[in-house]
Design an enzyme around this catalytic site. Structure first.
Site, PDB file in Angstrom:
ATOM      1  N   LYS A  72       3.732 -11.294   5.222  1.00  0.00           N
ATOM      2  CA  LYS A  72       4.646 -11.395   4.062  1.00  0.00           C
ATOM      3  C   LYS A  72       5.492 -12.658   4.169  1.00  0.00           C
ATOM      4  O   LYS A  72       5.629 -13.405   3.203  1.00  0.00           O
ATOM      5  CB  LYS A  72       5.580 -10.179   3.984  1.00  0.00           C
ATOM      6  N   LYS A  76      -3.389  -8.933   1.687  1.00  0.00           N
ATOM      7  CA  LYS A  76      -2.953  -8.908   0.281  1.00  0.00           C
ATOM      8  C   LYS A  76      -1.723  -9.788   0.028  1.00  0.00           C
ATOM      9  O   LYS A  76      -1.542 -10.283  -1.081  1.00  0.00           O
ATOM     10  CB  LYS A  76      -2.690  -7.474  -0.191  1.00  0.00           C
ATOM     11  N   LYS A 110      -8.784  -6.506  11.698  1.00  0.00           N
ATOM     12  CA  LYS A 110      -8.185  -5.581  10.732  1.00  0.00           C
ATOM     13  C   LYS A 110      -8.865  -4.214  10.792  1.00  0.00           C
ATOM     14  O   LYS A 110     -10.057  -4.098  10.475  1.00  0.00           O
ATOM     15  CB  LYS A 110      -8.373  -6.208   9.337  1.00  0.00           C
ATOM     16  N   GLY A 134       0.823  -1.208   0.000  1.00  0.00           N
ATOM     17  CA  GLY A 134       0.000   0.000   0.000  1.00  0.00           C
ATOM     18  C   GLY A 134       0.860   1.262   0.000  1.00  0.00           C
ATOM     19  O   GLY A 134       0.524   2.273  -0.609  1.00  0.00           O
ATOM     20  N   ASN A 135       2.029   1.162   0.650  1.00  0.00           N
ATOM     21  CA  ASN A 135       2.898   2.337   0.745  1.00  0.00           C
ATOM     22  C   ASN A 135       3.713   2.578  -0.520  1.00  0.00           C
ATOM     23  O   ASN A 135       4.364   3.599  -0.667  1.00  0.00           O
ATOM     24  CB  ASN A 135       3.817   2.221   1.962  1.00  0.00           C
TER      25      ASN A 135
HETATM   26  P1  ADP Z   1       2.852  -3.009   2.940  1.00  0.00           P
HETATM   27  O1  ADP Z   1       1.867  -1.982   2.563  1.00  0.00           O
HETATM   28  O2  ADP Z   1       4.043  -2.986   2.063  1.00  0.00           O
HETATM   29  O3  ADP Z   1       2.279  -4.376   3.113  1.00  0.00           O
HETATM   30  P2  ADP Z   1       3.333  -3.092   5.818  1.00  0.00           P
HETATM   31  O4  ADP Z   1       3.283  -1.919   6.730  1.00  0.00           O
HETATM   32  O5  ADP Z   1       2.233  -4.089   5.942  1.00  0.00           O
HETATM   33  O6  ADP Z   1       3.429  -2.502   4.346  1.00  0.00           O
HETATM   34  O7  ADP Z   1       4.710  -3.886   5.983  1.00  0.00           O
HETATM   35  C1  ADP Z   1       5.971  -3.230   5.897  1.00  0.00           C
HETATM   36  C2  ADP Z   1       6.423  -2.704   7.256  1.00  0.00           C
HETATM   37  O8  ADP Z   1       6.702  -3.775   8.146  1.00  0.00           O
HETATM   38  C3  ADP Z   1       7.707  -1.928   7.265  1.00  0.00           C
HETATM   39  O9  ADP Z   1       7.507  -0.591   6.925  1.00  0.00           O
HETATM   40  C4  ADP Z   1       8.224  -2.105   8.696  1.00  0.00           C
HETATM   41  O10 ADP Z   1       7.961  -0.953   9.465  1.00  0.00           O
HETATM   42  C5  ADP Z   1       7.399  -3.236   9.254  1.00  0.00           C
HETATM   43  N1  ADP Z   1       8.146  -4.340   9.889  1.00  0.00           N
HETATM   44  C6  ADP Z   1       7.715  -5.003  10.987  1.00  0.00           C
HETATM   45  N2  ADP Z   1       8.561  -5.978  11.315  1.00  0.00           N
HETATM   46  C7  ADP Z   1       9.573  -5.951  10.426  1.00  0.00           C
HETATM   47  C8  ADP Z   1      10.756  -6.759  10.261  1.00  0.00           C
HETATM   48  N3  ADP Z   1      11.041  -7.779  11.073  1.00  0.00           N
HETATM   49  N4  ADP Z   1      11.568  -6.447   9.216  1.00  0.00           N
HETATM   50  C9  ADP Z   1      11.276  -5.429   8.389  1.00  0.00           C
HETATM   51  N5  ADP Z   1      10.172  -4.658   8.510  1.00  0.00           N
HETATM   52  C10 ADP Z   1       9.309  -4.906   9.503  1.00  0.00           C
HETATM   53 MG    MG Z   2       0.888  -4.975   4.640  1.00  0.00          MG
END
Ligand code: ADP
Ligand code: MG
Length: 310
Positions: A264, A206, A122, A9-10
């Protein structure tokens, strides 16, 4: 190689940016540059998130009180159309004129008996005061949960089971079309007693949805793009280390944040186990390097344990 790329999303709206159409287009234009390079060498399928966008749609919806708020599946469809349109246009403007690109609105079946339905987690849409939250809970039967000092509506996040449009998507990809699909984790749907589909008030993760898509399409690689260079061990602490590569069993034994990195890693591990192919998690701007194995976190059966970077 067939590659499914899931945009976070970012990647479409950076954290803290205002939710203007112009900002979305600017970010998508940057993403399109990266995607065009992959398209030049591979069969490209694009999935994406819609967290910020569906939140915005809910806010806009709430501001017009002449009609009852639209259900979440319909708002999801609306954002997927909007995002797909902008990606189609920005990517279409830079890839060769003869190449084809299309958005497929994707419905994904969830199980109404999924335990997630009895435990909504969520957060979606705007924030409310405690008093407003209590009123909405009573009047509309919404589930509300604390988000900092405010409250937000929370909805269930059931597992994706089956992609309704998978055969159509496959036909398009087999014929060289760049397909944008499974946006926002897909539109959650279920079957009623008469085997008719209906929309479900939920949000599918997603990363899990695009992992399922990658598996069903027989993708050789499944890449999740976000705003960090990879998966970190001890993330956010002074001793954090990036994981360069890992075997699914080794990385899944570690603990990751539930709402962000957790899904992820889970999506990557499932894909790798079920297909024997590779998955990677990394930063949008590193896409080319990730594909070449020089950036991001690679998850593969060929790795022994966990390999850390500096
Ligand atoms: P997206 O929209 O890409 O799914 P998310 O916010 O769901 O974004 O996931 C990415 C975020 O996960 C990063 O910006 C980071 O702040 C966070 N994060 C949490 N734990 C971890 C980790 N172990 N390693 C890297 N990032 C992490
Ligand atoms: Mg996410």
């Amino acid at each position: 190689m067939r590659v499914v790329v899931a945009l976070g999303g970012n990647a479409l709206l950076q954290r803290g940016q205002d939710l203007s159409a112009e900002n979305q287009r600017d970010n998508i234009r940057v993403a399109a540059q990266q995607l065009a390079e992959i398209h030049a060498h591979h069969e490209l399928v694009i999935a994406h998130g819609n967290g910020p966008q569906v939140g915005l749609a809910a806010l806009m919806d709430a501001a017009y009180t002449e009609v009852e708020p639209y259900p979440l599946d319909v708002l999801g469809a609306k954002t997927i159309g909007m995002i797909g349109y902008i990606i189609e246009q920005e990517l279409g403007n830079i890839i060769p004129f003869e190449d084809h690109i299309v958005t497929v609105l994707t419905q994904i079946v969830v199980d109404p008996a999924d335990p997630a339905f009895s435990k909504p987690t969520k957060p979606v849409g705007p924030v409310y005061s405690k008093a407003e939250a209590a009123r909405l809970q009573k009047e509309k039967g919404w589930s509300m949960a604390a988000d900092g000092e405010y409250f937000r509506k929370v909805v269930p996040s059931p597992l994706p089971r089956r992609i309704i449009e998978i055969d159509t998507i496959k036909m398009l990809v087999d014929n060289g079309v760049v397909v944008i699909c499974a946006g926002g984790g897909g539109i959650p749907v279920a079957y009623d007693e008469d085997r008719k589909l209906f929309g479900v008030e939920a949000v599918i993760d997603k990363d899990l949805a695009s992992g399922l898509l990658a598996r069903d399409l027989g993708a050789e690689m499944f890449v999740m793009l976000t705003d960090v260079p990879g998966v970190f061990m001890d993330y956010g602490t002074p001793v954090q280390r990036v994981i360069r590569a890992a075997h699914p069993d080794a990385i899944e034994a570690l603990d990751f944040a539930a709402g962000s990195m957790g899904p992820k890693v889970l999506g990557a591990c499932r894909f790798v186990r079920e297909t024997g192919n590779m998955s990677a998690i990394g930063r949008l701007s590193d896409l080319k390097e990730i594909m070449a194995g020089r950036a991001g976190t690679l998850i593969s059966n060929d790795i022994d344990g966990i390999v850390y970077g500096e």
